[in-house]
Design an enzyme around this catalytic site. Structure first.
Site: not given
Length: 503
Positions: A182, A231, A286, A385
């Site tokens: 990305r 993740s 995070c 999350e």
């Protein structure tokens, strides 16, 4: 960046670059406009193998390079990153969407790790003990692992890879980096800076790709170690698959970071810091604060302060002057975050500020700061999350109740407390089962000469990233015991069958 094709960079021994064998591509969005600004070519296993073989070929020469030469090269690389910091920041902002100042901040934190790696002659010093037994000395040293790989997330396209490759390369390894598809272009720019600094071909390689590339890295027999940030489900997958193929793995996962606000805190300061920690980088960190635990009667005034401050945030394109918060990274991220807002309303939480009401010109992936009050632990808003600009307030009766909530959470990356009480802060920092703790600091990311990492399902593997644990991760330790006996008459060198002891 200009519209075009983002391709693999494999710095080979002969100085050539390859552009990949794949016909598969993925879009690189401009999050501020919603337009596809480029396509990234996604590597096939053959591309991964080509990069690994280039790294493998370069390894013997680089591993034998003196630590002083490695240090000097790292200094040259560091100076080039600093020289081109604004160029890199614009690339990060254009592909990620974060505001330019935030992108600069990311790069400054990455520079700190390069600064740390510049001290590699000191960091690789071993120990020496003289005369541990009669005529016996003992010393230790560390050696590189071999070809190492890094798999990095989209949210810090420059900084997180810099948590990995400077230390790996400074300690004598070669490196293959797979950044997020990305936000791919910053890593290519970094590869150019390494080449300009004089890094030999094959020592640093960039390969773009998706799960196909990830699996090829995890399975490749010539890769000795893998670093991952992303993740929790993917971190677990990376750890299990890479360790199954005999690799050393550090895999950092997700988080649900809490901040406790006690009644004795400076509420205006606490609210300001919660807003910064929750909405910076559109919550795509995070280490973002996503849960505020309001203790006792502090909740009402705290929520009112946060309401006003959230509504005052200027949301706009990351490259536009004055923007304080940019868009989220992709249309999928936008829809996911909107879905969580709707879920929170349906579950009965009190929506204080609705980011869906944001009116930003154009078709970018914008969702504004969103604030919920009276959230309870069974709601998806609390359990998941979200990875977006959604901050929730949970009301608790005591510091002890807040600590219990934090310790019951499956994630344990970062947490913070806002208080004027040293006693409360000390109780908190000793009691919470979390890897990184802030006292009146909302985002407690350690400096580069410490190591970064959480507990529980925020970390898979034994090593945290960068700092001393980063050096340990990318090296093997050796201990050498030596004796140089004098020449004596035959028969005086008889060995003993019992276990040797110091005499």
């Amino acid at each position: 960046m200009s519209t075009g094709i983002v391709r693999t960079v494999q710095h080979r021994i002969d100085g050539r670059e390859t552009t990949g064998r794949s016909n598969r591509t993925a879009p690189v969005w401009n999050p501020a406009t919603g337009e596809r600004q480029a396509n990234v070519v996604l590597a096939e296993p053959a591309d991964i193998d080509a990069a690994v073989q280039a790294a493998r070929a370069a390894l013997p020469g680089w591993a034998d390079t003196s630590v002083m030469r490695r240090s000097r090269l790292m200094f040259s690389f560091r100076n080039l990153v600093e020289k081109h910091l604004d160029d890199l920041a614009r690339i990060v902002s254009a592909e990620h969407g974060k505001v330019l100042d935030d992108a600069r901040g990311e790069l400054i934190r990455g520079l700190e790790v390069i600064d740390f790696a510049c001290g590699i002659p000191h960091l690789l010093k071993g120990e020496y003990s003289d005369q541990v037994s009669t005529d016996v000395d003992l010393f230790s040293f560390r050696q590189p692992l071999g070809v190492c790989a890094g798999i990095a997330p989209f949210n810090f396209p420059a900084m997180v890879p810099m948590w990995m490759h400077p230390i790996a390369i400074a300690t004598g390894n070669t490196f293959v980096l797979k950044p997020s598809e990305r936000a791919p272009s910053a890593s290519n720019f970094v590869a150019e800076l390494y080449a300009e600094a004089g890094l030999p071909d094959g020592v640093f390689n960039v390969v773009h790709g998706d799960k196909v590339a990830v699996d090829a890295i995890l399975d490749h027999p010539d890769i000795a170690a893998v670093s991952f940030v992303g993740s929790t489900p993917i971190a677990r997958y990376v750890h299990e698959r890479a360790t199954a193929s005999g690799k050393r793995v550090q895999a950092l996962g997700g988080a649900k970071n809490h901040a406790v606000v006690l009644p004795d805190a400076d509420l205006d300061y606490a609210a300001e810091q919660l807003i910064a920690g929750g909405y910076g980088s559109a919550g795509q960190r995070c280490m973002a604060i996503s849960v505020a635990l309001a203790v006792g009667d502090v909740a009402e005034p705290l929520v009112e302060l946060m309401r006003a401050k959230a509504r005052a945030i200027k949301v706009g394109p990351g490259l536009e002057a004055g923007s304080e918060m940019g868009p989220v990274v992709s249309p999928e991220a936008l829809e996911r975050i909107r879905g969580y807002i709707g879920s929170g309303i349906a579950a009965g939480a009190d929506l204080v500020v609705d980011g869906r009401e944001l009116d930003v010109h154009g078709d970018g992936f914008f969702v504004g700061p969103t604030l919920f009050d009276r959230v309870t632990p069974e709601m998806d808003l609390y359990r998941d999350e979200i990875f977006g600009p959604v901050l929730v307030v949970v009301r608790v009766n005591s510091l002890e109740e807040a600590i219990d909530l934090i310790n019951d959470n499956n994630w344990a990356n970062g947490t913070a407390i806002f208080t004027a009480s040293g006693q409360a802060a000390r109780l908190f920092q000793r009691s919470v089962q979390v890897g990184m703790i802030g006292v009146n600091v909302p985002v407690p990311v350690p400096m580069a000469f410490y190591s970064f990492g959480g507990w529980k399902q925020s970390l898979f593997g034994a090593h945290h990233i960068h700092g001393p644990e980063g050096v340990a991760f990318y090296t093997h330790a050796k201990a050498v015991t030596t004796r140089w006996p004098e020449e004596t008459k035959a028969g005086n060198h008889r060995g003993h069958l019992h276990f040797p002891t110091a005499v």
